[in-house]
Design a protein around this motif. Sequence first.
Motif, PDB file in Angstrom:
ATOM      1  N   HIS A 147      -5.900   1.672 -10.820  1.00  0.00           N
ATOM      2  CA  HIS A 147      -4.569   1.701 -10.036  1.00  0.00           C
ATOM      3  C   HIS A 147      -4.053   3.338 -10.335  1.00  0.00           C
ATOM      4  CE1 HIS A 147      -0.060   1.330  -9.314  1.00  0.00           C
ATOM      5  NE2 HIS A 147      -0.711   0.486  -8.504  1.00  0.00           N
ATOM      6  N   SER A 160      -2.040  -3.689   4.561  1.00  0.00           N
ATOM      7  CA  SER A 160      -2.359  -2.289   3.935  1.00  0.00           C
ATOM      8  C   SER A 160      -3.507  -1.629   4.708  1.00  0.00           C
ATOM      9  CB  SER A 160      -2.391  -2.160   2.593  1.00  0.00           C
ATOM     10  OG  SER A 160      -1.068  -2.553   2.156  1.00  0.00           O
ATOM     11  N   THR A 190      -6.409  -3.000  -7.574  1.00  0.00           N
ATOM     12  CA  THR A 190      -5.743  -3.265  -6.531  1.00  0.00           C
ATOM     13  C   THR A 190      -6.536  -3.206  -5.207  1.00  0.00           C
ATOM     14  OG1 THR A 190      -4.147  -1.927  -7.907  1.00  0.00           O
ATOM     15  CG2 THR A 190      -3.288  -2.459  -5.649  1.00  0.00           C
ATOM     16  N   SER A 232      -6.437   0.770   3.968  1.00  0.00           N
ATOM     17  CA  SER A 232      -7.086   1.349   2.551  1.00  0.00           C
ATOM     18  C   SER A 232      -8.265   2.277   3.024  1.00  0.00           C
ATOM     19  CB  SER A 232      -7.073   0.155   1.893  1.00  0.00           C
ATOM     20  OG  SER A 232      -7.810   0.386   0.414  1.00  0.00           O
ATOM     21  N   SER A 262       4.518 -10.115  -3.606  1.00  0.00           N
ATOM     22  CA  SER A 262       5.484  -9.576  -4.253  1.00  0.00           C
ATOM     23  C   SER A 262       6.539 -10.784  -4.379  1.00  0.00           C
ATOM     24  CB  SER A 262       5.973  -8.389  -3.703  1.00  0.00           C
ATOM     25  OG  SER A 262       7.185  -7.924  -4.574  1.00  0.00           O
ATOM     26  N   LYS A 290       4.019 -10.537  -9.220  1.00  0.00           N
ATOM     27  CA  LYS A 290       3.193 -10.353  -8.110  1.00  0.00           C
ATOM     28  C   LYS A 290       2.750 -11.715  -7.726  1.00  0.00           C
ATOM     29  CE  LYS A 290       1.752  -5.678  -8.629  1.00  0.00           C
ATOM     30  NZ  LYS A 290       0.447  -4.706  -8.820  1.00  0.00           N
ATOM     31  N   TRP A 319      -0.290  -4.713   0.658  1.00  0.00           N
ATOM     32  CA  TRP A 319      -0.069  -4.477  -0.820  1.00  0.00           C
ATOM     33  C   TRP A 319      -0.557  -5.610  -1.578  1.00  0.00           C
ATOM     34  CZ3 TRP A 319       4.944  -3.406   1.365  1.00  0.00           C
ATOM     35  CH2 TRP A 319       5.098  -2.109   2.009  1.00  0.00           C
TER      36      TRP A 319
END
Length: 476
Positions: A181, A436, A239, A438, A82, A296, A79
């Motif tokens: 997003h 991730s 993103t 994608s 975080s 983030k 992602w």
Amino acid sequence: MTPEEFRTAGHELVDWIADRRLSVEQRPVRPDVEPGDIAARLAGDPPEGGEDAAAVLADLEQLVAPGITEVQHPMHFGWFPSNAALSSILGDIASSGLSSLGISWESSPSLTEVEEVVVDWLRSLTGLGSQWSGVIQDTASTACLVAMIAAREQATGHNQAGSGLLGFGRPLHVYTTEEAHSSVRKAALLAGFASDDIRLIDVDPHTRDMQPAHLAEQMAADAAAGGQPAVVVVSLGSTGVTAFDPLPAIADVAEPYNTWIHVDAAMAGSAMLLPECRHLFEGLERADSLSWNPHKWMGTILDTSLLYLQDPEHLIRVMSTNPSYLRSTSGGEATQYRDWGIPLGRRFRALKLWYHLRIDGPEQIRARLRRDLANASWFADQIADRPDWSVVAPVRLQTVCVRHTPPSLAGDEEAVSRHNLDWVRRLNKSGDAFLSPSTLDGNWIARVSVGVESTERAHLERLLELLDYYAGDLST
Ligand SMILES: *Cc1c(COP(=O)(O)O)cnc(C)c1O
């Protein structure tokens, strides 16, 4: 629980949190659990007569913590970063400890005024002009919704005070791209815009940045058909592939229609802390609203999203409620943040930023962001130099999109796509690292989002080994 019991249990909890942070690398990045596993471990009803804090902490350790995806793990590349700086966790604890109620300036003057100070610190640290005023929202999703509602009311001449959207009678158009997003479309629909009136503007096939010439065509066609170009959502750092829509050219197109410009820089906004990255954000002074997430990459713990407006009156006019019990005895001078968003009762979120910025300091935060940029760029170079691997999108900041093409599958796009999804899934399941998967042009790729506070160069070296192992495995 008495204050003395709280003191004891609190010390134990803080020790436990510090120990977990120290040992994060020893755990798998992703828990090996299936949906329902965690809930099944927890007892049916709460204990009627209460329990010891120690028993609860033991269950937190044994039943709950093993179900956490460790986004603070240095091998977490999924992602987006975080981050949760420990200094900001102290601020979160302080916020809960003060247990204040933010429904008006008067209900907690410090809650309002510390927020005003820290959002202004960040305004200045990110190089925004003093015409911007900020407010903390829970997330960028909410910030976008709030901006959309203000944009809607600007476009209808504040028709909510009369016959509302239905009474306005003309289509209100929203412009963005397919790279935006998912929260952007959600916000548009929640704000009352029609799905049919959301325009996805073409993007550059290489960078995925919005093409302003197509925006100009589409806005002109919509206006000619009697519609109103109400809002354009500009992604600065999307993103998926970190696309940067060209804001100055978009503003040239949008301004004649008086279209609201909302900038979504949720992920990439942290880069505005670095003067050498500010060129990516050129034209911001022409936007109406801007949101980005210190929660983030910058690393203030969730939920700390910033929304800046050139003119907060747009929000206040739309969101204000003023019943007698909320009226302040101190006159009209004070900021009433309830009128800058949806919730009435607000948490003291500003303390998270205040603690983070005061204890870690901007200098250390900037150094970490620069380390991550250098690591991402190094990693992209390594991938580019490796046979059968490619970097499939420009590396604008700290996200590197990669694809593996085994010689045996070359030419068969669909097989290559499946292969990439497959190795990412097997790698993720191993718990050794997390990426991730994608899609780009309908094909699976892997996103490597660099930027966890604990990720160093050695972790990226390790990741390269894992990529060779998991992707190579199937092709041989
Ligand atoms: C993460 C992200 C969002 C959503 O952020 P939340 O704060 O979780 O709502 C929106 N836009 C972009 C570009 C993002 O990266």
